[in-house]
Design an enzyme around this catalytic site. Sequence first.
Site, short mmCIF file in Angstrom:
data_model
loop_
_atom_site.label_atom_id
_atom_site.label_comp_id
_atom_site.label_asym_id
_atom_site.label_seq_id
_atom_site.Cartn_x
_atom_site.Cartn_y
_atom_site.Cartn_z
N CYS B 153 -2.86 22.32 -63.20
CA CYS B 153 -3.35 23.69 -63.28
C CYS B 153 -4.86 23.81 -63.12
CB CYS B 153 -2.92 24.33 -64.60
SG CYS B 153 -3.30 23.37 -66.06
N HIS B 238 -8.12 29.08 -67.57
CA HIS B 238 -9.01 27.92 -67.55
C HIS B 238 -10.35 28.32 -66.95
CE1 HIS B 238 -5.52 25.79 -68.63
NE2 HIS B 238 -5.09 25.43 -67.46
#
Lengths: 346, 346, 346, 346
Positions: B153, B238
Site C-alpha cells: 500500500c 498513508h
Amino acid sequence: MTSAPRSKLPVAILGATGTVGQKFIRLLADHPWFEIAALTASPESAGKRYADAARWREPMAVPDRIAAMTVQPSDAPLDVAVAFSALDARAAGPIEPAWAKAGVAVVTNASPQRMDPVVPLIVPEVNHGHLALIERQRQEKGWPGAIVANPNCTTAGLVLALAPLHRAFGIDRLFVSTMQAISGAGWPGVASLDIVGNVIPFISGEEEKVEQETRKILDAPAIRSSVHTNRVPVDDGHTETVSVGFGRRVSVDEAREAIRSWRVDPEVADLPSTPALPLEIDDRPDRPQPKLDRERGGGMTVTVGRLRGCPILDLRFVVLSHGESAGPPARRQNAELLVRTGRVGR
Amino acid sequence: MTSAPRSKLPVAILGATGTVGQKFIRLLADHPWFEIAALTASPESAGKRYADAARWREPMAVPDRIAAMTVQPSDAPLDVAVAFSALDARAAGPIEPAWAKAGVAVVTNASPQRMDPVVPLIVPEVNHGHLALIERQRQEKGWPGAIVANPNCTTAGLVLALAPLHRAFGIDRLFVSTMQAISGAGWPGVASLDIVGNVIPFISGEEEKVEQETRKILDAPAIRSSVHTNRVPVDDGHTETVSVGFGRRVSVDEAREAIRSWRVDPEVADLPSTPALPLEIDDRPDRPQPKLDRERGGGMTVTVGRLRGCPILDLRFVVLSHGESAGPPARRQNAELLVRTGRVGR
Amino acid sequence: MTSAPRSKLPVAILGATGTVGQKFIRLLADHPWFEIAALTASPESAGKRYADAARWREPMAVPDRIAAMTVQPSDAPLDVAVAFSALDARAAGPIEPAWAKAGVAVVTNASPQRMDPVVPLIVPEVNHGHLALIERQRQEKGWPGAIVANPNCTTAGLVLALAPLHRAFGIDRLFVSTMQAISGAGWPGVASLDIVGNVIPFISGEEEKVEQETRKILDAPAIRSSVHTNRVPVDDGHTETVSVGFGRRVSVDEAREAIRSWRVDPEVADLPSTPALPLEIDDRPDRPQPKLDRERGGGMTVTVGRLRGCPILDLRFVVLSHGESAGPPARRQNAELLVRTGRVGR
Amino acid sequence: MTSAPRSKLPVAILGATGTVGQKFIRLLADHPWFEIAALTASPESAGKRYADAARWREPMAVPDRIAAMTVQPSDAPLDVAVAFSALDARAAGPIEPAWAKAGVAVVTNASPQRMDPVVPLIVPEVNHGHLALIERQRQEKGWPGAIVANPNCTTAGLVLALAPLHRAFGIDRLFVSTMQAISGAGWPGVASLDIVGNVIPFISGEEEKVEQETRKILDAPAIRSSVHTNRVPVDDGHTETVSVGFGRRVSVDEAREAIRSWRVDPEVADLPSTPALPLEIDDRPDRPQPKLDRERGGGMTVTVGRLRGCPILDLRFVVLSHGESAGPPARRQNAELLVRTGRVGR
C-alpha cells in the site's frame, strides 16, 4: 568551576499564571539552588493572589506558599538573581531586555531572542562554551544582566544526537523528517478536530527554525539541511528520522562508537538537572518509541535507535526526545549553568 | 482495446470470510462486469453458509444472495474467470498457482508473488504495459491462467506520485519517510496499547518492499533509495515525505507542470475503478492530510502537496494515499484491466 | 400536505464564513428546493468575495458561483424565504429576531432560542406537530416570519430513541451517561492536549440542556432525569448508555416491538433529508459503535443496541447518533418541513 | 499486628515471561520485604535464561540478576513464601491450587478463583478482615498454603469509592456506566483498528463481574446494581459515572463528610504499597480526568469528583482509578497484608 551557591538564590517566574509558568513552579518547588521569590503576569492578573489568578493544571496541588503570593506585573523588573521566562514571543520582546538591563539573568525560549547573534543559544551538553557570548552581549547592549536562550524543542533533541557525530566526523548534509507531539504547540495549541486520527504535514516556521538553530548550536554554518516537520497525535515525545552525510565515509561501527564514547564536560555533568546519561543508543529494532522511551533520564535523555547505513548519505537513524524537556527543564538547566559558571551576578 | 464483457463474468473470492474477503464482497456487489460466483475459505469454514462462517464487519449488511452461498475450500480451483485473492502469504504460495494452472486469472497482493520476476506488479495508471509479462509467465509456468499482483500500500501511492516525474526527468535518488495508518496492518494488526498516543518507527520488511517494488514498477533498477517507514495512530491514509533527485536540475515549476499535464492512457482511464483524477496537486500550505484528503476520488486519488525545492536532492513534497485503496480496490482495478486487454480467457 | 415548491426558493446563510456556515454551503449546494441567494457574516467580512472571506475547510472545493458572491452583513435582513443560521449564541440573540420580523423563516440551533416557550424545538420525526406553536409566536412577537430551533446534538439522538417508547408506555424516569465526540464542540473547540488519550467528565451546561430539551420535545414535563455528559476522544458520533423507567413494567420484547413498529408521519418521511429508516435496532452484542455505525442513513439514522432489562429501572440500551447530523442537516430538514407544511411565506 | 519480616522472604513469579510477569519483576525489584527467588513459565520457556525467554517491554532494563536466572516450569511448586501469579485463567485453574497445596501463599487475579466462596477477594483498604476466610479455605481444601484474590480493575476503583458511603449509610441501589482504558485488556488486547477514534459499548463478562465482585467485597449481597461497561481510547485510567441510592435520604454534605473522614485501618495503612491517601475528593468541576489524575498516590489513589445529588437515586459522582494499579500492584499489596497479618507460613 564555581561550586553550588551557599544560600538559595531568589528567582522570578515571568508569565507565571500560564501553563508554562505553572511547570516552572513545579520544577523549581524543591530546587537545591533556587527559591521562587516573585511571580509575574499581565496587568489583569497583577495584584491578585496566585491561587486566584492561575487556572492550575499541574498534577500536584499548588504549594501553599506559592498560592498565597501576590502576582506582580511582568514589565517592572525586580531584584532577583534569575528570571525564568514563560512569556510569549510578543511580550518577551520588550520585557526580557528590561529585566536584563536591571541586572537579572533571564533564561528564555522566546523566538525573537533565539537567533539574535549576541544571545547564546544553549544546550549545555552540546555547546556550553557559547556562554562566553554573554561578554559581547553585555558590551553591545550595556546590560549588567544577560539573556540566554534554549532552542526549539525539535532542535534540542536533534542536536544532542548530532553533536558526537559532528565533533568526530563533521556533518555536511542533513535530512530530517519529524513526527512531533501536540504538547510542542502548548495549550490550547492544536485543535483536537485537526489532529485526532490525523497527520498535519506542516508546522508554521518550524522547518526554518530547526535548520537555523541547528547550525548556530553546532557552530556549523555550512551544513546543508532539508527538514520536513509534521504534527502527529502523540501527547509527548518528538520522533525524528534522520540521515546525515559527512566529508568522508563513516561506518555504522565508527558512528556507534562516537556516540557511546561521547562524554559531557564535567561542569555540565554536575548540574542538578543534567541526567546521568544525556544520550543513549537503543539497538532493539523497533525503538525508540515516544510512549516507551520519552521518560528516560527523567525525560531529559535523548534516545537514538535504528542506527544503520544510508544508501544516499552516509548514516541514518531515529531520534526521540521528550519535547517537554526542551521547555522549562532546559531553561532550568541553563540557569544552573549560569550559576555554576559564575555568571549570575549576586 | 477490447470493450466491456457482454455478460457478467463469474468470479471467485479466495479467503472470503476474513476482513479483506469481506471488502471484496462489498466492492464487487454491484460491479458492472463481475458476478460473485464462488466464495472460498479454509477447511474449517468450507461447507458452511457464508453468513455463519464469517464474522461480518463491513458497514452494510451481508447481501442475501451472498449470505446464503456455501463456502468452498480454497485449495480446489473452480471454473471462474477471475479469482480475487484475499489469502495470506502462506496460503497464497501453493493455492494461487493451482488456480492459475486451472485457467483462472488470479489478482493478488501476496508478497511471495509480488517480486517473482514473471509476475507483473501492476499499478494500472503507471505501468499497465507490464501486463505483457503474462505471456512469458504462461510459457515459463505452463499456466493457461495467470497471476497478476498489485504492490504494497505504501508503494502504490508513492509510485503514482513519482511516475510523471520519472517519465519526464528520470529519478536517480529517492528519500522517503512514511507515516502509515494502522489499517495497513489489517485486523487485528497493531495492538492498541502499542500505537495509541505513540509512533512505531519500524515496520518489519516494509522498507525493503517499498524500495524493491518501486524499482520494479517504474522499471528503474538504478534508483538509489533510502526509505524509513513509521506507523502512526491514524485510521486510514498513508502520508509520506519525499525528496527526489534527477540526473539534471529540475525546477519546481517544471515538476508541477509534469504532474499537472500527466495523462493516464485511455484503456486505463476508461476502467470502472479508475478515478477521474488519479493524481492531484494541492497547493495549500498544510495539505494533504489523511483526515481531510484520503477520500478524494472515492479513495483512489493520490494527493501531492508542499511541492518545493530540496536543499540536498532536487525536489521535495508530501504524498497522501488512502492506503485501503491499494488493497482490494487495486485488485479490482487490475482485474478490470485484464478483462479490458483481453487477457481473461473466457 | 403542500407539495414541493414549484421553483427553488431563495435562501440566506447567516454566519456563512465559519465552519458551520461552510457545512450549510455544502449541504445546500444541490438541494432540490433551495437556492443559496445570500451569504452573511460579521462586519469585517462584509463586502469581500466569499472565497476571500472564508478559510474553507470542507472536503469539496468552494463552488464557483459561491466563491464569487459578495458577503453581506448579518444584521441587515434580506428578501429571502429561509435563513439558515450559523450564528453563535451571542450574535443570534438580536439578529435572528430581526430576520423573522422582516418576514423570513429562520432555522437555528442557538441556545437562547431553544428554550424560548414560543419557539418550537423540532426533531421532525418526533414532534413536527409542535410547529403549530409558530401561530402563537407570530401573535406574541408580531413577526410575519418565524424562528424554529433544533435541539442540542446529544438530545437529538436521544429523543429519537425515546420517542417510540414514550408514546407506547410513558417514560417517567431516565438515566443517561454520554460519551460525546469532539466534533460536538465545534472548531477549534476542545484542545488536543485536553482530550487525546483522555476523558473529560463534564461539559458546561450540557446536562441541563439534555434534561430540559428532552422534556420539551417529548412534551413530558414530569420525566425525572439524571444525565451525566462526558467528552471522549472520538471524532464523530455520540454514544449514550440509557436506562428508562415507565409507569408500568415493560418487557424487552414489548420495547423492541414498539421501536420496530414505529413509523414516521408521511409529511416527514417524504422530506428530502429524512432517511429511509430514522431509527434502527442492532442486536449484535457490541454495537452500535461510532466508527462503524455513525454513517447509517447518510449519518441521519440513530441506532439502538444492547436492548435489555435494567435491574433498577425497566429497560436499558445504547444509543448512537452521528452528532454532526444534529447540526446543519437538522436545520435543513426543519426548513424542508416548514416549506412542506406551507409555513414559508412566499 | 506482626511487624515487617526480619529478612527478605523468597518469592516466585508464576508466568514471569509475559507482560504482567514483567511488571511483577519491576514492582518487586527493590521491595523491602520480598526477594525474587524463582521465575516460572510454560514448558517452552522452562530451562532458558530469563533474558532469552522474555520479550522484555518494561521501561527499565532487565536487572542483571534476573536476566541470568533460569526459568522454571510453572506446574512444579517450589519452596517459596509467596507466589505472585501472572498466569492466565486457564493455566491458573490447576496450577495455583498446586502451589497452595505445597504450602505457598498465592496472590492472584485469576477469574476462576475470584468468585470461589472460600477464596478471599481483597481490596485491603476496604475488606482486609475477609482474610479470615483463609482458615475456612485451609480446612475445606486441606492446603497448608492459601489463595487470595484481588478483583477486576473496574471493581477495584469502584469499591474504594463506595466503601465509606456503604459503611455510613448502606447502599441499596447502584448505577454505573464505565469508560475503561485499553490497558485493562492486556496485550495485545484490543486491536487498534477497533478502538482508535471509537467507543466499544460492551466488554465480555465485565458487567457481571463488577456486579458480583462489588457485592462480595462490600459484603452486601442485596445491592441492586445496573452496570454498563464501555471501552474508550484511553491508555490508562478507568473513569466511571456512578449513582447510588441508600435506605434513607443522604445529603451531599453528609456524603462528602463520610468520604473525607474515612480512615484505613492501621495494619493496612502501614503496608509499603498503601498510598498515604487511598481515596481523594476533587471539587473542581471537570475532574477527575485519566490523564491528569491517574498517577495520584503513585497510581494507587482513587479520585472521586463531581459529587452531587441524583434526581433518581440519592447521590451521583465520578470515580477514577488507574486501572493498572488493580493488577500487579494490588497483588503486591495483598501479599504484604498476608505477611503483616502473620499468614505467610515461614
